[in-house]
Each structure stands twice: as C-alpha cells, then as structure tokens.
Scaffold this active site. Structure first.
Site, PDB file in Angstrom:
ATOM      1  N   ASP A   1       0.838  -1.208   0.000  1.00 29.42           N
ATOM      2  CA  ASP A   1       0.000   0.000   0.000  1.00 29.42           C
ATOM      3  C   ASP A   1       0.873   1.258   0.000  1.00 29.42           C
ATOM      4  O   ASP A   1       0.363   2.378  -0.083  1.00 29.42           O
ATOM      5  CB  ASP A   1      -0.999  -0.007   1.167  1.00 29.42           C
ATOM      6  CG  ASP A   1      -0.336  -0.114   2.517  1.00 29.42           C
ATOM      7  OD1 ASP A   1       0.910  -0.158   2.590  1.00 29.42           O
ATOM      8  OD2 ASP A   1      -1.071  -0.149   3.535  1.00 29.42           O
TER       9      ASP A   1
ATOM     10  N   ASP B   1      -0.893  -6.224  -0.482  1.00 24.88           N
ATOM     11  CA  ASP B   1      -1.309  -5.638   0.796  1.00 24.88           C
ATOM     12  C   ASP B   1      -2.819  -5.479   0.880  1.00 24.88           C
ATOM     13  O   ASP B   1      -3.459  -5.100  -0.103  1.00 24.88           O
ATOM     14  CB  ASP B   1      -0.694  -4.237   0.932  1.00 24.88           C
ATOM     15  CG  ASP B   1       0.426  -4.187   1.952  1.00 24.88           C
ATOM     16  OD1 ASP B   1       0.540  -5.110   2.785  1.00 24.88           O
ATOM     17  OD2 ASP B   1       1.192  -3.208   1.913  1.00 24.88           O
TER      18      ASP B   1
ATOM     19  N   LYS C   1      -1.128  -9.502   2.639  1.00 24.51           N
ATOM     20  CA  LYS C   1      -0.462  -9.063   3.862  1.00 24.51           C
ATOM     21  C   LYS C   1      -1.365  -8.083   4.587  1.00 24.51           C
ATOM     22  O   LYS C   1      -2.024  -7.262   3.945  1.00 24.51           O
ATOM     23  CB  LYS C   1       0.889  -8.395   3.545  1.00 24.51           C
ATOM     24  CG  LYS C   1       1.582  -7.821   4.796  1.00 24.51           C
ATOM     25  CD  LYS C   1       3.011  -7.431   4.517  1.00 24.51           C
ATOM     26  CE  LYS C   1       3.193  -6.078   3.897  1.00 24.51           C
ATOM     27  NZ  LYS C   1       2.657  -4.920   4.659  1.00 24.51           N
TER      28      LYS C   1
ATOM     29  N   GLU D   1      -1.599  -5.579   8.381  1.00 21.55           N
ATOM     30  CA  GLU D   1      -0.834  -5.054   9.507  1.00 21.55           C
ATOM     31  C   GLU D   1      -1.487  -5.466  10.811  1.00 21.55           C
ATOM     32  O   GLU D   1      -2.688  -5.276  11.005  1.00 21.55           O
ATOM     33  CB  GLU D   1      -0.738  -3.526   9.401  1.00 21.55           C
ATOM     34  CG  GLU D   1       0.100  -3.097   8.208  1.00 21.55           C
ATOM     35  CD  GLU D   1       0.301  -1.592   8.093  1.00 21.55           C
ATOM     36  OE1 GLU D   1      -0.026  -0.843   9.038  1.00 21.55           O
ATOM     37  OE2 GLU D   1       0.797  -1.170   7.033  1.00 21.55           O
TER      38      GLU D   1
ATOM     39  N   GLU E   1       8.892  -4.369  10.979  1.00 18.31           N
ATOM     40  CA  GLU E   1       9.332  -3.041  10.505  1.00 18.31           C
ATOM     41  C   GLU E   1       9.845  -2.171  11.649  1.00 18.31           C
ATOM     42  O   GLU E   1       9.172  -2.032  12.684  1.00 18.31           O
ATOM     43  CB  GLU E   1       8.169  -2.339   9.777  1.00 18.31           C
ATOM     44  CG  GLU E   1       8.578  -0.969   9.255  1.00 18.31           C
ATOM     45  CD  GLU E   1       7.669  -0.391   8.174  1.00 18.31           C
ATOM     46  OE1 GLU E   1       6.751  -1.088   7.705  1.00 18.31           O
ATOM     47  OE2 GLU E   1       7.890   0.783   7.817  1.00 18.31           O
TER      48      GLU E   1
HETATM   49  O1  KIV Z   1       3.436  -1.342   1.779  1.00 22.68           O
HETATM   50  C1  KIV Z   1       4.626  -1.701   1.741  1.00 22.68           C
HETATM   51  O2  KIV Z   1       5.351  -1.456   0.773  1.00 22.68           O
HETATM   52  C2  KIV Z   1       5.149  -2.429   2.890  1.00 22.68           C
HETATM   53  C3  KIV Z   1       6.634  -2.634   2.960  1.00 22.68           C
HETATM   54  C4  KIV Z   1       7.323  -1.380   3.270  1.00 22.68           C
HETATM   55  C5  KIV Z   1       6.978  -3.736   3.897  1.00 22.68           C
HETATM   56  O3  KIV Z   1       4.411  -2.819   3.733  1.00 22.68           O
END
Ligand code: KIV
Length: 265
Positions: A49, A88, A118, A120, A182
């Site tokens: 994202d 994401d 993915k 968070e 992170e």
């Molecule tokens: O959104 C993204 O690019 C990320 C990376 C920085 C791990 O989550």
C-alpha cells in the site's frame, strides 16, 4: 519450463527458513518493474500500500484503496513468472469484520492472481488471520511499525519487546505463513526470528531476519527527498533519468535528434 518447477509458492517460501536461505523481497506496482525484479531472481514481490506514497505522492499509506491494490496487483501478477506475489490489504479493508476481510482478500486473490495477502497487526488481528487462513487465503502479518496506524503511533522505532513477541507469536499461532518486522532494534528482531518457526522479513530490523524487504523506488534512488536510515541506495536512477531527459531536450533544441539513424527514408 515445467509449470511449477522454479516458482516460489507459499510452502517453498516457508521452507527457505529451515534451509537457511535468506529471502529477498521488493515492492512493485507496475508491469515493467515487476518483470525486471522477477527476472533478477527476487523471491517475493510485495504490491504494497506504499503505492499511495510512491506512485501517488501521498504522505501516508492510509488513502490506498482496495480497488487500487487490485488494479496494481493485477499488472504485477501478469509480469511475474517466478516470485511469490503478495498484495497488501489496505487500511479498513480487514478491520471492520471477518466477513468483510474474507470478501476483500478473496477479491484480491481472484482478481489479481496473487498467492497471498499481507495485513498489519499481530495479536489484535489474530482472529482475522485465522479466519482468512481457514478460508484458504495465505496471510503474511506485519508487526513493529505499522504505517496504517501512523496517526496513533507516528513513524518511530518500536522497542516494546513484550508487545512485539505477543504480536509475532499470535500471528504465527493464527496461521500466518510469514511476518514483516518493521523498524525494530536488531537484537529484538533477532529474538523474534529465533522464536518463530515462520520466516521473518525485516525492513529496518537489522541483519538477523530470515529475509529483507525494501521499497524498490527507495533502493533504486527513484524517490526524491529524505529516505529512512534503513534504506541502502543501490542506484541513483533519479539522476540518471534526469540527465537523460536533459540530454533529450538539448538534442531536440539543437536539431541533433532525430538524425538520419532515426528517420524513415
Ligand atoms: O506497503 C509496503 O510497501 C510495505 C513494505 C514497506 C513492507 O508494507
């Protein structure tokens, strides 16, 4: 090439930890960049994202939408032959209810062709991770600094060992196949990596993680302005591109381009 012989899928990605093979991951948001990254042999491509910041010029990732992630994810997947593609889940696409999370992650998988999503969070997202995994959707978690929560936590190094351990363990127990860590001190990231049986992918988390991820535009020197301490610039494409464009303008103005070589006779 036999269909699956060289591709990185979720089980192969996970096995790299026990094989002591460092995992490489970079972000991509478009076809040509994804193609270059894949052909260079990177193990995994994240359609992050961060596209809201890198591609759209926003200050944070919060404005990224599900449709945008799907739009960019689809272009990336079309380019990739080998790497594991993870897309994401944007802010508020998984926090509202498990049903919404499954619907949205399902759209991502079906409409992009990626292999995993993915999101968070760790402990507080454990129910959602488990629900997605039960629905057949591989999930990578993201702990430590969570850019979608920047309005609560700011952008700073995360040092709460107890919370980090709880988050990472909860994500693993819920069925996540990997976890991005992170902005965490190196020794703490090393501890998480040792504790977990799933791969840890660090960004600003030192050398002991099972793999590393960077935003491609940062490491290629395409982003303008200050970059975080954890980024290493492997190229200065901004300068190269700027030089090439200046040269083009100069040659058009002097009449040196196009010349005989570029003209039809
Ligand atoms: O959104 C993204 O690019 C990320 C990376 C920085 C791990 O989550």
């Amino acid at each position: 090439m036999p269909a699956d012989s060289h591709t990185v899928n979720v089980p192969r990605f996970m096995a790299m930890k026990s094989q002591n093979r460092k995992i490489t991951m970079l972000t991509a948001y478009d076809f040509p960049t994804a193609q270059m990254i894949d052909e260079a042999g990177v193990d995994s491509i994240l359609v992050g994202d961060t596209l809201a910041v890198v591609m759209q010029g926003h200050a944070t990732t919060i404005s990224a939408t599900l449709d945008q992630l799907i739009y960019h994810g689809e272009m990336v997947c079309r380019a990739v032959k080998r790497a594991l593609v993870i897309v994401d889940m944007p802010f508020l696409s998984y926090q509202i209810s498990l049903q919404k999370a499954i619907e949205n992650a399902g759209r991502i998988l079906k409409e992009t062709g990626c292999q995993a999503v993915k999101l968070e969070g760790g402990e507080e997202q454990a129910g959602t991770i488990a629900g997605l995994v039960n629905a057949g959707i591989p999930v990578m978690a993201h702990v430590g600094l969570r850019p979608q929560s920047v309005n609560q936590s700011g952008y700073r190094v995360q040092r709460d060992e107890e919370k980090l351990l709880k988050d990472a363990r909860a994500a693993e127990q819920a069925g996540a196949f990997g976890v991005v860590i992170e902005c965490v001190p190196e020794d703490l990231a090393a501890k998480l990596t040792k504790t977990l049986s799933i791969p840890t992918i660090g960004i600003g988390a030192g050398t002991h993680c099972d793999g590393q991820v960077l935003v491609t535009y940062d490491m290629l020197g395409l982003t303008v302005g200050p970059i975080p301490r954890f980024v290493k610039r492997y190229a200065d494409l901004n300068q190269n591109i700027s030089n090439a464009i200046s040269q083009y303008c100069k040659e058009v103005r002097t009449g040196d381009f196009p010349n005989d070589e570029h003209a039809y006779k």
